[in-house]
Design a protein around this motif. Structure first.
Motif, PDB file in Angstrom:
ATOM      1  N   LEU A 260       0.826  -1.204   0.000  1.00  0.00           N
ATOM      2  CA  LEU A 260       0.000   0.000   0.000  1.00  0.00           C
ATOM      3  C   LEU A 260       0.866   1.262   0.000  1.00  0.00           C
ATOM      4  O   LEU A 260       0.634   2.181  -0.791  1.00  0.00           O
ATOM      5  CB  LEU A 260      -0.926   0.005   1.222  1.00  0.00           C
ATOM      6  N   ILE A 261       1.868   1.312   0.864  1.00  0.00           N
ATOM      7  CA  ILE A 261       2.732   2.499   0.936  1.00  0.00           C
ATOM      8  C   ILE A 261       3.467   2.707  -0.374  1.00  0.00           C
ATOM      9  O   ILE A 261       3.620   3.842  -0.842  1.00  0.00           O
ATOM     10  CB  ILE A 261       3.701   2.396   2.131  1.00  0.00           C
ATOM     11  N   HIS A 262       3.897   1.634  -0.995  1.00  0.00           N
ATOM     12  CA  HIS A 262       4.566   1.763  -2.286  1.00  0.00           C
ATOM     13  C   HIS A 262       3.628   2.404  -3.315  1.00  0.00           C
ATOM     14  O   HIS A 262       4.021   3.325  -4.033  1.00  0.00           O
ATOM     15  CB  HIS A 262       5.046   0.390  -2.776  1.00  0.00           C
ATOM     16  N   GLU A 263       2.390   1.949  -3.361  1.00  0.00           N
ATOM     17  CA  GLU A 263       1.444   2.494  -4.339  1.00  0.00           C
ATOM     18  C   GLU A 263       1.046   3.926  -3.989  1.00  0.00           C
ATOM     19  O   GLU A 263       0.932   4.778  -4.873  1.00  0.00           O
ATOM     20  CB  GLU A 263       0.218   1.587  -4.467  1.00  0.00           C
ATOM     21  N   ILE A 264       0.844   4.204  -2.714  1.00  0.00           N
ATOM     22  CA  ILE A 264       0.521   5.572  -2.293  1.00  0.00           C
ATOM     23  C   ILE A 264       1.693   6.505  -2.588  1.00  0.00           C
ATOM     24  O   ILE A 264       1.506   7.674  -2.925  1.00  0.00           O
ATOM     25  CB  ILE A 264       0.130   5.599  -0.800  1.00  0.00           C
ATOM     26  N   GLY A 265       2.896   5.976  -2.492  1.00  0.00           N
ATOM     27  CA  GLY A 265       4.067   6.770  -2.824  1.00  0.00           C
ATOM     28  C   GLY A 265       4.008   7.312  -4.238  1.00  0.00           C
ATOM     29  O   GLY A 265       4.422   8.448  -4.505  1.00  0.00           O
ATOM     30  N   HIS A 266       3.461   6.538  -5.150  1.00  0.00           N
ATOM     31  CA  HIS A 266       3.301   7.014  -6.527  1.00  0.00           C
ATOM     32  C   HIS A 266       2.330   8.191  -6.578  1.00  0.00           C
ATOM     33  O   HIS A 266       2.499   9.094  -7.397  1.00  0.00           O
ATOM     34  CB  HIS A 266       2.814   5.888  -7.438  1.00  0.00           C
ATOM     35  N   HIS A 267       1.323   8.189  -5.713  1.00  0.00           N
ATOM     36  CA  HIS A 267       0.357   9.286  -5.630  1.00  0.00           C
ATOM     37  C   HIS A 267       1.068  10.600  -5.303  1.00  0.00           C
ATOM     38  O   HIS A 267       0.693  11.662  -5.786  1.00  0.00           O
ATOM     39  CB  HIS A 267      -0.700   8.954  -4.562  1.00  0.00           C
ATOM     40  N   PHE A 268       2.111  10.515  -4.481  1.00  0.00           N
ATOM     41  CA  PHE A 268       2.861  11.698  -4.083  1.00  0.00           C
ATOM     42  C   PHE A 268       4.063  11.973  -4.983  1.00  0.00           C
ATOM     43  O   PHE A 268       4.783  12.939  -4.785  1.00  0.00           O
ATOM     44  CB  PHE A 268       3.327  11.562  -2.627  1.00  0.00           C
TER      45      PHE A 268
ATOM     46  N   PHE B 223       6.728  10.040  -5.205  1.00  0.00           N
ATOM     47  CA  PHE B 223       7.931   9.675  -4.461  1.00  0.00           C
ATOM     48  C   PHE B 223       8.822   8.724  -5.250  1.00  0.00           C
ATOM     49  O   PHE B 223       8.353   7.909  -6.030  1.00  0.00           O
ATOM     50  CB  PHE B 223       7.560   8.958  -3.158  1.00  0.00           C
ATOM     51  N   SER B 224      10.096   8.794  -4.939  1.00  0.00           N
ATOM     52  CA  SER B 224      11.059   7.817  -5.430  1.00  0.00           C
ATOM     53  C   SER B 224      10.964   6.586  -4.522  1.00  0.00           C
ATOM     54  O   SER B 224      10.360   6.647  -3.447  1.00  0.00           O
ATOM     55  CB  SER B 224      12.479   8.387  -5.364  1.00  0.00           C
ATOM     56  N   ASP B 225      11.600   5.493  -4.916  1.00  0.00           N
ATOM     57  CA  ASP B 225      11.623   4.297  -4.067  1.00  0.00           C
ATOM     58  C   ASP B 225      12.263   4.605  -2.720  1.00  0.00           C
ATOM     59  O   ASP B 225      11.820   4.124  -1.684  1.00  0.00           O
ATOM     60  CB  ASP B 225      12.364   3.149  -4.760  1.00  0.00           C
TER      61      ASP B 225
ATOM     62  N   HIS C  62      10.550   4.130   1.044  1.00  0.00           N
ATOM     63  CA  HIS C  62      11.151   3.372   2.154  1.00  0.00           C
ATOM     64  C   HIS C  62      11.215   4.235   3.401  1.00  0.00           C
ATOM     65  O   HIS C  62      10.965   3.758   4.511  1.00  0.00           O
ATOM     66  CB  HIS C  62      12.530   2.847   1.770  1.00  0.00           C
ATOM     67  N   ALA C  63      11.523   5.529   3.242  1.00  0.00           N
ATOM     68  CA  ALA C  63      11.570   6.437   4.389  1.00  0.00           C
ATOM     69  C   ALA C  63      10.185   6.593   5.005  1.00  0.00           C
ATOM     70  O   ALA C  63      10.040   6.581   6.239  1.00  0.00           O
ATOM     71  CB  ALA C  63      12.113   7.800   3.962  1.00  0.00           C
ATOM     72  N   LEU C  64       9.143   6.698   4.184  1.00  0.00           N
ATOM     73  CA  LEU C  64       7.780   6.797   4.683  1.00  0.00           C
ATOM     74  C   LEU C  64       7.396   5.526   5.438  1.00  0.00           C
ATOM     75  O   LEU C  64       6.800   5.585   6.517  1.00  0.00           O
ATOM     76  CB  LEU C  64       6.783   7.048   3.542  1.00  0.00           C
ATOM     77  N   GLU C  65       7.760   4.402   4.873  1.00  0.00           N
ATOM     78  CA  GLU C  65       7.436   3.129   5.512  1.00  0.00           C
ATOM     79  C   GLU C  65       8.088   3.021   6.886  1.00  0.00           C
ATOM     80  O   GLU C  65       7.519   2.452   7.821  1.00  0.00           O
ATOM     81  CB  GLU C  65       7.859   1.969   4.616  1.00  0.00           C
ATOM     82  N   GLU C  66       9.263   3.580   7.036  1.00  0.00           N
ATOM     83  CA  GLU C  66       9.963   3.540   8.329  1.00  0.00           C
ATOM     84  C   GLU C  66       9.239   4.398   9.371  1.00  0.00           C
ATOM     85  O   GLU C  66       9.363   4.168  10.565  1.00  0.00           O
ATOM     86  CB  GLU C  66      11.397   4.050   8.154  1.00  0.00           C
TER      87      GLU C  66
END
Length: 133
Positions: free
Chosen positions: A111-119, A121-123, A127-131
């Motif tokens: 989910l965070i990976h896909e939401i990252g695309h919404h923002f 974000f780079s990979d 990873h920083a958001l997931e942390e």
């Protein structure tokens, strides 16, 4: 729900796991997700797989469909809402392969990976958001 034996969670149960993860995201991210549609499906459809150039449907656990926030302008008003689609069977397959990871952690990761695309974000940003969660 995180048992290694028993019934696999339904699409509705997996969606509940994903929604809980979405609600647990820190600000300012959470405030920008209200209009994002979240769906859990068994597999990606043939059209999506073809567009992603993926032959094996087990290789796609999720997808973001929309325009990242950092690419928007007033010209994009009136478009379809952004959407995150998670694919239940590939997620369950990956969970089984990993062997010792909790299912809710894997769902949150996808989910965070896909939401990252919404923002946009780079990979590394993802990873920083997931942390943070």
């Amino acid at each position: 729900m995180d048992e290694r034996f028993g019934t696999a969670p339904s699409a509705e149960e997996m969606e509940a796991i994903a929604r809980a993860a979405m609600e647990g995201l820190p600000e300012p991210f959470a405030q920008h997700l209200g209009a994002v549609v979240l769906q859990v499906e068994e597999f990606a459809d043939a059209e999506t797989l073809k567009a992603m150039e993926i032959e094996n449907p087990f290789e796609l656990t999720g997808i973001y469909e929309g325009l990242p926030i950092n690419e928007r302008s007033v010209e994009h008003s009136g478009t379809m809402p952004d959407r995150v689609r998670l694919f239940r069977r590939p997620i369950l397959d990956e969970w089984a392969e990993r062997g010792n990871e909790r299912l809710d952690h894997l769902v949150r990761h996808v989910l965070i990976h896909e939401i990252g695309h919404h923002f946009g974000f780079s990979d590394e940003d993802m990873h920083a958001l997931e942390e943070q969660v």
